[in-house]
Design a protein around this motif. Structure first.
Motif, mmCIF file in Angstrom:
data_model
loop_
_atom_site.group_PDB
_atom_site.id
_atom_site.type_symbol
_atom_site.label_atom_id
_atom_site.label_comp_id
_atom_site.label_asym_id
_atom_site.label_seq_id
_atom_site.Cartn_x
_atom_site.Cartn_y
_atom_site.Cartn_z
ATOM 1 N N PHE A 1 -35.424 12.387 -19.826
ATOM 2 C CA PHE A 1 -35.871 12.775 -18.486
ATOM 3 C C PHE A 1 -35.597 11.666 -17.482
ATOM 4 C CE2 PHE A 1 -39.357 11.920 -15.496
ATOM 5 C CZ PHE A 1 -39.172 12.977 -14.625
ATOM 6 N N TRP A 2 -35.982 10.447 -17.826
ATOM 7 C CA TRP A 2 -35.821 9.317 -16.901
ATOM 8 C C TRP A 2 -34.357 9.117 -16.524
ATOM 9 C CZ3 TRP A 2 -33.333 4.596 -16.844
ATOM 10 C CH2 TRP A 2 -33.775 3.666 -15.916
ATOM 11 N N ALA A 3 -33.489 9.049 -17.513
ATOM 12 C CA ALA A 3 -32.076 8.803 -17.246
ATOM 13 C C ALA A 3 -31.427 9.989 -16.534
ATOM 14 C CB ALA A 3 -31.340 8.501 -18.550
ATOM 15 N N GLY A 4 -31.717 11.208 -16.995
ATOM 16 C CA GLY A 4 -31.094 12.387 -16.409
ATOM 17 C C GLY A 4 -31.477 12.603 -14.960
ATOM 18 N N GLU A 5 -32.744 12.395 -14.640
ATOM 19 C CA GLU A 5 -33.190 12.590 -13.265
ATOM 20 C C GLU A 5 -32.563 11.567 -12.326
ATOM 21 O OE1 GLU A 5 -34.766 14.731 -11.563
ATOM 22 O OE2 GLU A 5 -35.662 16.035 -13.063
ATOM 23 N N PHE A 6 -32.474 10.322 -12.769
ATOM 24 C CA PHE A 6 -31.874 9.316 -11.898
ATOM 25 C C PHE A 6 -30.382 9.569 -11.691
ATOM 26 C CE2 PHE A 6 -35.628 6.471 -12.400
ATOM 27 C CZ PHE A 6 -35.804 6.200 -11.052
ATOM 28 N N VAL A 7 -29.692 9.998 -12.726
ATOM 29 C CA VAL A 7 -28.275 10.339 -12.570
ATOM 30 C C VAL A 7 -28.122 11.517 -11.617
ATOM 31 C CG1 VAL A 7 -26.251 11.286 -13.749
ATOM 32 C CG2 VAL A 7 -27.519 9.389 -14.767
ATOM 33 N N ASN A 8 -28.948 12.531 -11.775
ATOM 34 C CA ASN A 8 -28.911 13.697 -10.899
ATOM 35 C C ASN A 8 -29.089 13.299 -9.435
ATOM 36 O OD1 ASN A 8 -29.196 16.847 -10.722
ATOM 37 N ND2 ASN A 8 -30.910 16.050 -9.552
ATOM 38 N N SER A 9 -30.110 12.492 -9.174
ATOM 39 C CA SER A 9 -30.394 12.079 -7.806
ATOM 40 C C SER A 9 -29.299 11.186 -7.233
ATOM 41 C CB SER A 9 -31.749 11.350 -7.756
ATOM 42 O OG SER A 9 -32.111 11.041 -6.430
ATOM 43 N N TYR A 10 -28.793 10.258 -8.048
ATOM 44 C CA TYR A 10 -27.742 9.347 -7.600
ATOM 45 C C TYR A 10 -26.472 10.104 -7.235
ATOM 46 C CZ TYR A 10 -24.095 5.785 -7.877
ATOM 47 O OH TYR A 10 -23.009 4.982 -7.601
#
Length: 256
Positions: free
Chosen positions: A147-156
Protein backbone atom coordinates in the motif's frame (compact mmCIF):
# COMPACT_ATOMS: atom_id res chain seq x y z
CA UNK A 1 -17.89 23.08 -17.56
CA UNK A 2 -16.13 19.71 -17.40
CA UNK A 3 -14.17 19.12 -20.59
CA UNK A 4 -14.56 15.44 -21.42
CA UNK A 5 -11.21 13.86 -22.24
CA UNK A 6 -10.12 16.60 -24.62
CA UNK A 7 -6.92 18.53 -25.13
CA UNK A 8 -7.66 21.22 -22.56
CA UNK A 9 -7.42 20.96 -18.77
CA UNK A 10 -10.47 19.26 -17.28
CA UNK A 11 -11.74 22.49 -15.73
CA UNK A 12 -10.97 25.18 -18.26
CA UNK A 13 -13.11 27.75 -16.49
CA UNK A 14 -12.26 31.37 -15.66
CA UNK A 15 -12.89 31.00 -11.91
CA UNK A 16 -10.09 28.46 -11.46
CA UNK A 17 -6.73 29.84 -10.44
CA UNK A 18 -3.66 27.81 -11.42
CA UNK A 19 -1.31 27.74 -8.42
CA UNK A 20 1.89 26.02 -7.38
CA UNK A 21 1.31 23.35 -4.72
CA UNK A 22 3.64 25.10 -2.28
CA UNK A 23 1.37 28.14 -2.24
CA UNK A 24 -1.28 26.10 -0.40
CA UNK A 25 0.92 25.56 2.69
CA UNK A 26 -1.03 26.61 5.75
CA UNK A 27 -4.07 27.50 3.70
CA UNK A 28 -7.63 26.44 4.42
CA UNK A 29 -9.37 24.19 1.90
CA UNK A 30 -13.06 23.45 2.03
CA UNK A 31 -13.19 19.71 1.33
CA UNK A 32 -9.66 18.38 1.86
CA UNK A 33 -10.42 16.88 5.29
CA UNK A 34 -13.55 15.18 3.96
CA UNK A 35 -11.63 13.58 1.10
CA UNK A 36 -8.96 12.41 3.57
CA UNK A 37 -11.62 10.85 5.79
CA UNK A 38 -13.17 9.06 2.80
CA UNK A 39 -9.77 7.70 1.76
CA UNK A 40 -8.94 6.31 5.20
CA UNK A 41 -12.44 4.90 5.74
CA UNK A 42 -12.45 3.00 2.44
CA UNK A 43 -8.90 1.77 3.03
CA UNK A 44 -9.72 0.34 6.46
CA UNK A 45 -13.14 -1.07 5.56
CA UNK A 46 -11.87 -2.78 2.42
CA UNK A 47 -9.17 -4.46 4.49
CA UNK A 48 -11.51 -5.47 7.33
CA UNK A 49 -14.60 -6.50 5.36
CA UNK A 50 -13.18 -7.49 2.00
CA UNK A 51 -9.79 -9.07 2.57
CA UNK A 52 -11.00 -12.20 4.36
CA UNK A 53 -13.64 -13.36 1.89
CA UNK A 54 -13.15 -15.20 -1.40
CA UNK A 55 -16.20 -14.65 -3.61
CA UNK A 56 -17.11 -16.23 -6.93
CA UNK A 57 -18.87 -15.20 -10.11
CA UNK A 58 -19.72 -17.22 -13.20
CA UNK A 59 -18.24 -15.76 -16.38
CA UNK A 60 -19.86 -16.67 -19.70
CA UNK A 61 -17.68 -19.08 -21.62
CA UNK A 62 -15.25 -19.42 -18.72
CA UNK A 63 -17.24 -20.72 -15.77
CA UNK A 64 -16.75 -20.07 -12.05
CA UNK A 65 -14.13 -17.43 -11.30
CA UNK A 66 -13.02 -16.84 -7.69
CA UNK A 67 -11.78 -13.43 -6.56
CA UNK A 68 -10.95 -11.60 -3.35
CA UNK A 69 -14.00 -9.60 -2.28
CA UNK A 70 -11.82 -6.64 -1.36
CA UNK A 71 -11.12 -6.05 -5.05
CA UNK A 72 -14.57 -4.45 -5.34
CA UNK A 73 -13.81 -1.52 -3.07
CA UNK A 74 -10.08 -1.25 -2.38
CA UNK A 75 -9.35 0.29 -5.83
CA UNK A 76 -11.66 3.15 -4.85
CA UNK A 77 -8.91 4.27 -2.46
CA UNK A 78 -6.62 4.65 -5.48
CA UNK A 79 -9.25 6.72 -7.25
CA UNK A 80 -9.56 8.97 -4.19
CA UNK A 81 -5.76 9.14 -4.20
CA UNK A 82 -5.98 10.40 -7.79
CA UNK A 83 -8.52 13.01 -6.71
CA UNK A 84 -6.29 14.16 -3.85
CA UNK A 85 -3.22 14.57 -6.03
CA UNK A 86 -5.07 16.17 -8.94
CA UNK A 87 -7.07 18.62 -6.84
CA UNK A 88 -4.78 19.34 -3.86
CA UNK A 89 -1.29 18.38 -5.08
CA UNK A 90 1.27 15.73 -4.20
CA UNK A 91 2.28 17.19 -0.82
CA UNK A 92 -1.23 17.01 0.60
CA UNK A 93 -1.76 13.56 -0.93
CA UNK A 94 1.49 12.51 0.79
CA UNK A 95 0.03 13.50 4.16
CA UNK A 96 -3.09 11.44 3.50
CA UNK A 97 -1.04 8.39 2.48
CA UNK A 98 0.86 8.57 5.77
CA UNK A 99 -2.41 8.96 7.71
CA UNK A 100 -3.81 5.92 5.91
CA UNK A 101 -0.64 3.93 6.59
CA UNK A 102 -0.72 4.83 10.31
CA UNK A 103 -4.41 3.88 10.50
CA UNK A 104 -3.65 0.51 8.88
CA UNK A 105 -0.85 -0.17 11.37
CA UNK A 106 -3.16 0.68 14.27
CA UNK A 107 -5.92 -1.52 12.82
CA UNK A 108 -3.51 -4.47 12.57
CA UNK A 109 -2.31 -3.90 16.15
CA UNK A 110 -5.84 -3.57 17.49
CA UNK A 111 -6.96 -6.71 15.65
CA UNK A 112 -4.06 -8.70 17.08
CA UNK A 113 -4.70 -7.51 20.66
CA UNK A 114 -8.47 -8.01 20.57
CA UNK A 115 -8.25 -11.49 19.03
CA UNK A 116 -5.54 -12.52 21.53
CA UNK A 117 -7.58 -11.49 24.59
CA UNK A 118 -8.90 -14.57 26.41
CA UNK A 119 -12.65 -14.88 25.83
CA UNK A 120 -15.18 -15.02 28.63
CA UNK A 121 -16.28 -18.61 29.39
CA UNK A 122 -19.86 -18.01 28.24
CA UNK A 123 -18.84 -16.27 24.97
CA UNK A 124 -18.73 -18.90 22.24
CA UNK A 125 -17.74 -16.87 19.18
CA UNK A 126 -13.95 -16.86 19.60
CA UNK A 127 -13.29 -19.24 16.69
CA UNK A 128 -15.46 -17.20 14.31
CA UNK A 129 -13.86 -13.98 15.56
CA UNK A 130 -10.39 -15.37 14.89
CA UNK A 131 -11.44 -16.46 11.40
CA UNK A 132 -12.71 -12.99 10.48
CA UNK A 133 -10.31 -10.70 12.32
CA UNK A 134 -7.24 -12.86 12.87
CA UNK A 135 -4.19 -11.36 11.19
CA UNK A 136 -1.47 -13.38 9.49
CA UNK A 137 1.69 -11.34 10.20
CA UNK A 138 3.26 -12.08 6.83
CA UNK A 139 0.19 -10.91 4.92
CA UNK A 140 -0.25 -7.82 7.10
CA UNK A 141 3.38 -6.83 6.52
CA UNK A 142 3.08 -7.42 2.78
CA UNK A 143 -0.14 -5.43 2.60
CA UNK A 144 1.28 -2.41 4.41
CA UNK A 145 4.46 -2.35 2.32
CA UNK A 146 2.50 -2.70 -0.92
CA UNK A 147 0.00 0.00 0.00
CA UNK A 148 2.69 2.49 1.01
CA UNK A 149 4.82 2.02 -2.09
CA UNK A 150 1.92 1.73 -4.54
CA UNK A 151 0.14 4.84 -3.32
CA UNK A 152 3.26 6.97 -3.48
CA UNK A 153 4.06 5.77 -6.99
CA UNK A 154 0.47 6.47 -8.05
CA UNK A 155 0.56 9.99 -6.66
CA UNK A 156 4.04 10.76 -8.01
CA UNK A 157 3.23 9.61 -11.56
CA UNK A 158 -0.04 11.55 -11.62
CA UNK A 159 1.57 14.76 -10.37
CA UNK A 160 4.46 14.51 -12.84
CA UNK A 161 2.15 13.75 -15.74
CA UNK A 162 -0.05 16.74 -14.87
CA UNK A 163 2.91 19.07 -15.13
CA UNK A 164 4.16 17.39 -18.30
CA UNK A 165 0.75 17.63 -20.01
CA UNK A 166 -0.14 21.07 -18.71
CA UNK A 167 -3.22 19.66 -16.99
CA UNK A 168 -4.55 18.01 -20.14
CA UNK A 169 -5.71 14.42 -20.73
CA UNK A 170 -6.92 13.64 -17.21
CA UNK A 171 -8.04 10.17 -18.31
CA UNK A 172 -4.51 9.35 -19.46
CA UNK A 173 -3.03 10.57 -16.19
CA UNK A 174 -5.41 8.73 -13.87
CA UNK A 175 -5.20 5.47 -15.80
CA UNK A 176 -1.44 5.76 -16.34
CA UNK A 177 -0.77 6.44 -12.65
CA UNK A 178 -3.00 3.52 -11.66
CA UNK A 179 -1.19 1.18 -14.05
CA UNK A 180 2.10 2.14 -12.38
CA UNK A 181 0.87 2.29 -8.79
CA UNK A 182 -1.11 -0.95 -8.90
CA UNK A 183 1.79 -2.71 -10.64
CA UNK A 184 4.09 -1.76 -7.77
CA UNK A 185 1.42 -2.72 -5.22
CA UNK A 186 0.87 -6.16 -6.78
CA UNK A 187 4.55 -6.90 -7.42
CA UNK A 188 5.29 -6.23 -3.75
CA UNK A 189 2.24 -7.78 -2.11
CA UNK A 190 1.79 -11.18 -3.75
CA UNK A 191 5.42 -12.39 -3.62
CA UNK A 192 5.85 -11.08 -0.05
CA UNK A 193 2.56 -12.62 1.10
CA UNK A 194 2.45 -15.92 -0.78
CA UNK A 195 5.77 -16.82 -2.46
CA UNK A 196 6.71 -20.24 -1.09
CA UNK A 197 3.59 -20.41 1.10
CA UNK A 198 1.74 -23.71 1.42
CA UNK A 199 -0.74 -24.19 -1.42
CA UNK A 200 0.77 -21.39 -3.52
CA UNK A 201 2.89 -22.44 -6.47
CA UNK A 202 5.10 -19.84 -8.14
CA UNK A 203 2.91 -19.95 -11.24
CA UNK A 204 -0.23 -19.35 -9.15
CA UNK A 205 1.33 -16.33 -7.42
CA UNK A 206 2.22 -14.82 -10.79
CA UNK A 207 -1.21 -15.60 -12.24
CA UNK A 208 -3.07 -14.02 -9.33
CA UNK A 209 -0.69 -11.04 -9.37
CA UNK A 210 -1.45 -10.19 -12.99
CA UNK A 211 -5.17 -10.95 -12.64
CA UNK A 212 -5.62 -8.64 -9.65
CA UNK A 213 -3.55 -5.91 -11.31
CA UNK A 214 -5.67 -6.09 -14.46
CA UNK A 215 -8.91 -6.02 -12.46
CA UNK A 216 -7.82 -2.96 -10.48
CA UNK A 217 -6.78 -1.09 -13.61
CA UNK A 218 -10.07 -2.10 -15.20
CA UNK A 219 -11.94 -0.57 -12.27
CA UNK A 220 -10.05 2.68 -12.81
CA UNK A 221 -11.04 2.73 -16.47
CA UNK A 222 -14.71 2.02 -15.71
CA UNK A 223 -14.87 4.72 -13.05
CA UNK A 224 -13.13 7.37 -15.15
CA UNK A 225 -16.38 9.28 -15.87
CA UNK A 226 -17.10 9.45 -12.12
CA UNK A 227 -13.52 10.58 -11.49
CA UNK A 228 -14.06 13.45 -13.94
CA UNK A 229 -17.23 14.53 -12.16
CA UNK A 230 -15.67 14.43 -8.68
CA UNK A 231 -12.45 16.20 -9.69
CA UNK A 232 -14.33 18.82 -11.68
CA UNK A 233 -16.70 19.53 -8.79
CA UNK A 234 -13.93 19.77 -6.20
CA UNK A 235 -11.80 22.05 -8.36
CA UNK A 236 -14.70 24.42 -8.88
CA UNK A 237 -15.57 24.32 -5.19
CA UNK A 238 -11.99 25.15 -4.17
CA UNK A 239 -11.44 27.56 -7.08
CA UNK A 240 -7.91 26.24 -7.62
CA UNK A 241 -5.96 24.12 -10.08
CA UNK A 242 -2.80 22.90 -8.32
CA UNK A 243 0.50 22.03 -10.06
CA UNK A 244 3.57 20.35 -8.53
CA UNK A 245 6.27 22.12 -10.54
CA UNK A 246 8.55 22.83 -7.57
CA UNK A 247 7.39 20.14 -5.14
CA UNK A 248 9.85 18.02 -3.18
CA UNK A 249 8.64 14.51 -3.99
CA UNK A 250 10.39 12.60 -1.22
CA UNK A 251 7.83 10.46 0.67
CA UNK A 252 9.48 11.35 3.99
CA UNK A 253 9.02 15.11 3.94
CA UNK A 254 6.66 16.10 6.75
CA UNK A 255 6.01 19.67 5.62
CA UNK A 256 3.08 20.26 3.27
Amino acid sequence: MIVAMGDRPIDATPELKAVEAGALAGGQLRYYDMVMAAFVAILLLSNVLGAGKVAQIVLPGIGPWPFGAGILFFPVSYIIGDVLTEVYGYARARRVIWVGFAATVFMALMSWVVVALPPAPDWTNQAAYETIFGQVPRIVFASMCAFWAGEFVNSYVLARMKVATGGRHLWMRTIGSTIAGQAVDSVIFYPLAFWGAQGWTHDLVIQVLFTQWALKVGWEVLLTPLTYVVIGGLKRAEGLDVYDRATNFTPFRAKV
